[in-house]
Design a protein around this motif. Structure first.
Motif, PDB file in Angstrom:
ATOM      1  N   PHE A 110       7.311   7.645 -14.008  1.00  0.00           N
ATOM      2  CA  PHE A 110       7.299   8.451 -12.777  1.00  0.00           C
ATOM      3  C   PHE A 110       6.558   7.715 -11.668  1.00  0.00           C
ATOM      4  O   PHE A 110       6.958   7.770 -10.500  1.00  0.00           O
ATOM      5  CB  PHE A 110       6.642   9.800 -13.047  1.00  0.00           C
ATOM      6  N   PHE A 111       5.481   7.023 -12.024  1.00  0.00           N
ATOM      7  CA  PHE A 111       4.749   6.228 -11.025  1.00  0.00           C
ATOM      8  C   PHE A 111       5.651   5.153 -10.431  1.00  0.00           C
ATOM      9  O   PHE A 111       5.698   4.974  -9.207  1.00  0.00           O
ATOM     10  CB  PHE A 111       3.514   5.596 -11.671  1.00  0.00           C
ATOM     11  N   VAL A 112       6.357   4.424 -11.297  1.00  0.00           N
ATOM     12  CA  VAL A 112       7.229   3.347 -10.822  1.00  0.00           C
ATOM     13  C   VAL A 112       8.353   3.909  -9.947  1.00  0.00           C
ATOM     14  O   VAL A 112       8.653   3.372  -8.869  1.00  0.00           O
ATOM     15  CB  VAL A 112       7.810   2.557 -12.013  1.00  0.00           C
ATOM     16  N   GLY A 113       8.988   4.996 -10.397  1.00  0.00           N
ATOM     17  CA  GLY A 113      10.068   5.582  -9.613  1.00  0.00           C
ATOM     18  C   GLY A 113       9.606   6.056  -8.254  1.00  0.00           C
ATOM     19  O   GLY A 113      10.292   5.855  -7.236  1.00  0.00           O
ATOM     20  N   SER A 114       8.420   6.673  -8.190  1.00  0.00           N
ATOM     21  CA  SER A 114       7.879   7.145  -6.909  1.00  0.00           C
ATOM     22  C   SER A 114       7.472   5.976  -6.020  1.00  0.00           C
ATOM     23  O   SER A 114       7.643   6.020  -4.793  1.00  0.00           O
ATOM     24  CB  SER A 114       6.675   8.058  -7.156  1.00  0.00           C
ATOM     25  N   ALA A 115       6.934   4.904  -6.630  1.00  0.00           N
ATOM     26  CA  ALA A 115       6.556   3.722  -5.854  1.00  0.00           C
ATOM     27  C   ALA A 115       7.783   3.069  -5.222  1.00  0.00           C
ATOM     28  O   ALA A 115       7.724   2.591  -4.082  1.00  0.00           O
ATOM     29  CB  ALA A 115       5.827   2.722  -6.751  1.00  0.00           C
ATOM     30  N   ALA A 130      10.405   4.641  -4.242  1.00  0.00           N
ATOM     31  CA  ALA A 130      10.751   5.475  -3.085  1.00  0.00           C
ATOM     32  C   ALA A 130       9.932   5.064  -1.874  1.00  0.00           C
ATOM     33  O   ALA A 130      10.451   4.959  -0.752  1.00  0.00           O
ATOM     34  CB  ALA A 130      10.522   6.950  -3.411  1.00  0.00           C
ATOM     35  N   GLY A 131       8.631   4.812  -2.073  1.00  0.00           N
ATOM     36  CA  GLY A 131       7.783   4.369  -0.974  1.00  0.00           C
ATOM     37  C   GLY A 131       8.184   3.011  -0.437  1.00  0.00           C
ATOM     38  O   GLY A 131       8.172   2.774   0.778  1.00  0.00           O
ATOM     39  N   LEU A 132       8.570   2.094  -1.340  1.00  0.00           N
ATOM     40  CA  LEU A 132       9.035   0.782  -0.893  1.00  0.00           C
ATOM     41  C   LEU A 132      10.315   0.928  -0.075  1.00  0.00           C
ATOM     42  O   LEU A 132      10.483   0.273   0.967  1.00  0.00           O
ATOM     43  CB  LEU A 132       9.283  -0.121  -2.106  1.00  0.00           C
ATOM     44  N   GLY A 133      11.214   1.790  -0.543  1.00  0.00           N
ATOM     45  CA  GLY A 133      12.425   2.053   0.224  1.00  0.00           C
ATOM     46  C   GLY A 133      12.107   2.612   1.602  1.00  0.00           C
ATOM     47  O   GLY A 133      12.762   2.265   2.593  1.00  0.00           O
ATOM     48  N   GLY A 134      11.083   3.464   1.687  1.00  0.00           N
ATOM     49  CA  GLY A 134      10.683   4.008   2.981  1.00  0.00           C
ATOM     50  C   GLY A 134      10.149   2.939   3.916  1.00  0.00           C
ATOM     51  O   GLY A 134      10.419   2.963   5.125  1.00  0.00           O
ATOM     52  N   ALA A 135       9.373   1.978   3.382  1.00  0.00           N
ATOM     53  CA  ALA A 135       8.859   0.892   4.212  1.00  0.00           C
ATOM     54  C   ALA A 135      10.004   0.041   4.755  1.00  0.00           C
ATOM     55  O   ALA A 135      10.032  -0.323   5.940  1.00  0.00           O
ATOM     56  CB  ALA A 135       7.882   0.034   3.409  1.00  0.00           C
ATOM     57  N   PHE A 136      10.976  -0.290   3.902  1.00  0.00           N
ATOM     58  CA  PHE A 136      12.135  -1.059   4.348  1.00  0.00           C
ATOM     59  C   PHE A 136      13.001  -0.236   5.305  1.00  0.00           C
ATOM     60  O   PHE A 136      13.477  -0.741   6.324  1.00  0.00           O
ATOM     61  CB  PHE A 136      12.960  -1.522   3.152  1.00  0.00           C
ATOM     62  N   GLY A 137      13.230   1.042   4.951  1.00  0.00           N
ATOM     63  CA  GLY A 137      14.070   1.888   5.784  1.00  0.00           C
ATOM     64  C   GLY A 137      13.465   2.138   7.151  1.00  0.00           C
ATOM     65  O   GLY A 137      14.173   2.155   8.164  1.00  0.00           O
ATOM     66  N   VAL A 180       0.844  -1.212   0.000  1.00  0.00           N
ATOM     67  CA  VAL A 180       0.000   0.000   0.000  1.00  0.00           C
ATOM     68  C   VAL A 180       0.871   1.250   0.000  1.00  0.00           C
ATOM     69  O   VAL A 180       0.558   2.245  -0.672  1.00  0.00           O
ATOM     70  CB  VAL A 180      -0.951  -0.018   1.218  1.00  0.00           C
ATOM     71  N   ALA A 181       1.982   1.216   0.743  1.00  0.00           N
ATOM     72  CA  ALA A 181       2.895   2.358   0.758  1.00  0.00           C
ATOM     73  C   ALA A 181       3.449   2.621  -0.638  1.00  0.00           C
ATOM     74  O   ALA A 181       3.566   3.775  -1.062  1.00  0.00           O
ATOM     75  CB  ALA A 181       4.036   2.101   1.744  1.00  0.00           C
ATOM     76  N   MET A 182       3.783   1.547  -1.358  1.00  0.00           N
ATOM     77  CA  MET A 182       4.239   1.696  -2.745  1.00  0.00           C
ATOM     78  C   MET A 182       3.166   2.362  -3.598  1.00  0.00           C
ATOM     79  O   MET A 182       3.444   3.311  -4.347  1.00  0.00           O
ATOM     80  CB  MET A 182       4.594   0.335  -3.340  1.00  0.00           C
ATOM     81  N   LEU A 183       1.936   1.858  -3.510  1.00  0.00           N
ATOM     82  CA  LEU A 183       0.845   2.410  -4.324  1.00  0.00           C
ATOM     83  C   LEU A 183       0.575   3.869  -3.959  1.00  0.00           C
ATOM     84  O   LEU A 183       0.326   4.709  -4.848  1.00  0.00           O
ATOM     85  CB  LEU A 183      -0.423   1.582  -4.142  1.00  0.00           C
ATOM     86  N   ALA A 184       0.624   4.182  -2.667  1.00  0.00           N
ATOM     87  CA  ALA A 184       0.319   5.543  -2.221  1.00  0.00           C
ATOM     88  C   ALA A 184       1.349   6.536  -2.755  1.00  0.00           C
ATOM     89  O   ALA A 184       0.996   7.596  -3.301  1.00  0.00           O
ATOM     90  CB  ALA A 184       0.257   5.597  -0.701  1.00  0.00           C
ATOM     91  N   THR A 185       2.626   6.220  -2.600  1.00  0.00           N
ATOM     92  CA  THR A 185       3.659   7.145  -3.078  1.00  0.00           C
ATOM     93  C   THR A 185       3.711   7.170  -4.599  1.00  0.00           C
ATOM     94  O   THR A 185       3.971   8.216  -5.195  1.00  0.00           O
ATOM     95  CB  THR A 185       5.037   6.764  -2.509  1.00  0.00           C
TER      96      THR A 185
END
Length: 340
Positions: free
Chosen positions: A243-248, A250-257, A115-120
């Motif tokens: 742009f959607f994939v690149g931003s997603a 970033a969100g995945l990285g945030g969930a892991f980070g 969901v974090a990936m989809l949101a970002t």
């Protein structure tokens, strides 16, 4: 004038750059020799410093993996599309906070990360469609727009999530240390999962960009928009998807980070700087370069923090920029970059 007719003034910067590259490489080599000496000078037995060296190296590798997950999206947006998205760090932090709140409400970690990936990704897509696609090729305007978005997101996250550092609880199956079978050491399973995830992201991204029609269209649109449009391909749609994939990512990285480290105000800018360093070291638009840049950055960060003398430990962050300066002195386009 020199013997071949070239002005001497033009030769001096090249010589200075060569001397700077040699000096920087010498400094990094001496630093690595110092690290290895501290690690192995007491022997290879468990009573020596090798076990600590193994753990620090694993920390560097997993930190590099985290950098790569987020920076691969930045490579796609900034390196390939040439859009200086300085809100990428804010998307990273937002993805972490989304995953945090979802897991705190009892939702499974894996679904929360999705969901974090989809949101970002959705937020990045809205940002591109509403603000950026009208300004393609206007780097200064795009930079100012994304800085404004970054500031707005940072203020809103501070207001809604507070300033207290928080961490996402890892999934139960990855919440235990894993025996390494070496010196009796164990290592957090979730950090190993970050490394595996980075390998998967790199493999999938590489496959898409090099082996699929979508990847070919993205690279063609970057190199020659007019010709690509003349073939009946909508550049705007292609760039929106990228742009959607690149931003997603970033969100995945945030969930892991947020799970491996923590979440706090200011980490968005720290992650943005790390992503910029990774992309610049590796070369604009190079996925392999981003992987190597992340690896160098992660190892330098951890070795410097652990092995610098205590009186100079606060200078460890400077070595990141020493690394950047050395790479740019040796190859201004980055290790895997090319002139366009």
């Amino acid at each position: 004038m020199t013997g071949n007719g070239a002005p001497a003034a033009l030769e001096r910067p090249a010589k200075a750059r060569s001397w700077g590259a040699v000096s920087g490489l010498a400094a990094l080599t001496l630093g690595m020799v110092g690290v290895l000496w501290q690690a192995f000078s007491a022997g290879l037995g468990p009573e020596g410093n090798v076990p600590v060296f193994v753990l620090i190296t694993l920390n560097g590798l997993t930190l590099a993996a985290l950098y790569f997950i987020g920076a691969s999206g930045f490579t796609l947006i900034f390196g390939l599309m040439r859009i200086p998205n300085l809100a990428h760090g804010a998307l990273f932090l937002l993805g972490g906070y989304v995953a945090l709140r979802l897991t705190q409400s009892g939702i499974n970690w894996w679904f929360a990360a999705f969901v974090a990936m989809l949101a970002t990704g959705a937020l990045g897509l809205v940002m591109y469609l509403a603000l950026l696609r009208w300004n393609l090729g206007q780097d200064v305007r795009q930079t100012l727009i994304t800085i404004a978005v970054s500031v707005i997101l940072a203020d809103q996250m501070l207001a809604h999530f507070g300033a207290t550092p928080e961490a996402v609880v890892p999934p139960p199956m990855l919440d235990q240390p894993v025996p390494l079978g070496l010196y009796g050491l164990a290592y957090p399973a979730f950090r190993i999962a970050v490394l595996v995830a980075a390998l998967l992201v790199g493999a999938v991204m590489g496959l898409i960009l090099r082996r699929t029609r979508i990847g070919i269209v993205v690279r063609a649109g970057v190199d020659d928009q007019a010709m690509t449009s003349a073939m009946g391909i909508s550049i705007s749609r292609v760039f929106a998807g990228a742009f959607f994939v690149g931003s997603a990512l970033a969100g995945l990285g945030g969930a892991f980070g947020g799970t491996a480290l923590s979440l706090a105000p200011g980490q968005d800018q720290a992650f943005l700087v790390s992503s910029l360093v990774v992309v610049i070291i590796g070369g604009m638009g190079s996925l392999n370069g981003a992987a190597l840049g992340a690896l160098l950055l992660g190892l330098v960060n951890q070795y410097a923090s652990a092995y610098l003398p205590p009186a100079y430990a606060n200078l460890s962050i400077l070595l990141t920029f020493v690394l950047l300066a050395v790479v740019l002195a040796v190859k201004p386009t980055g290790l895997f970059g090319r002139m366009r």
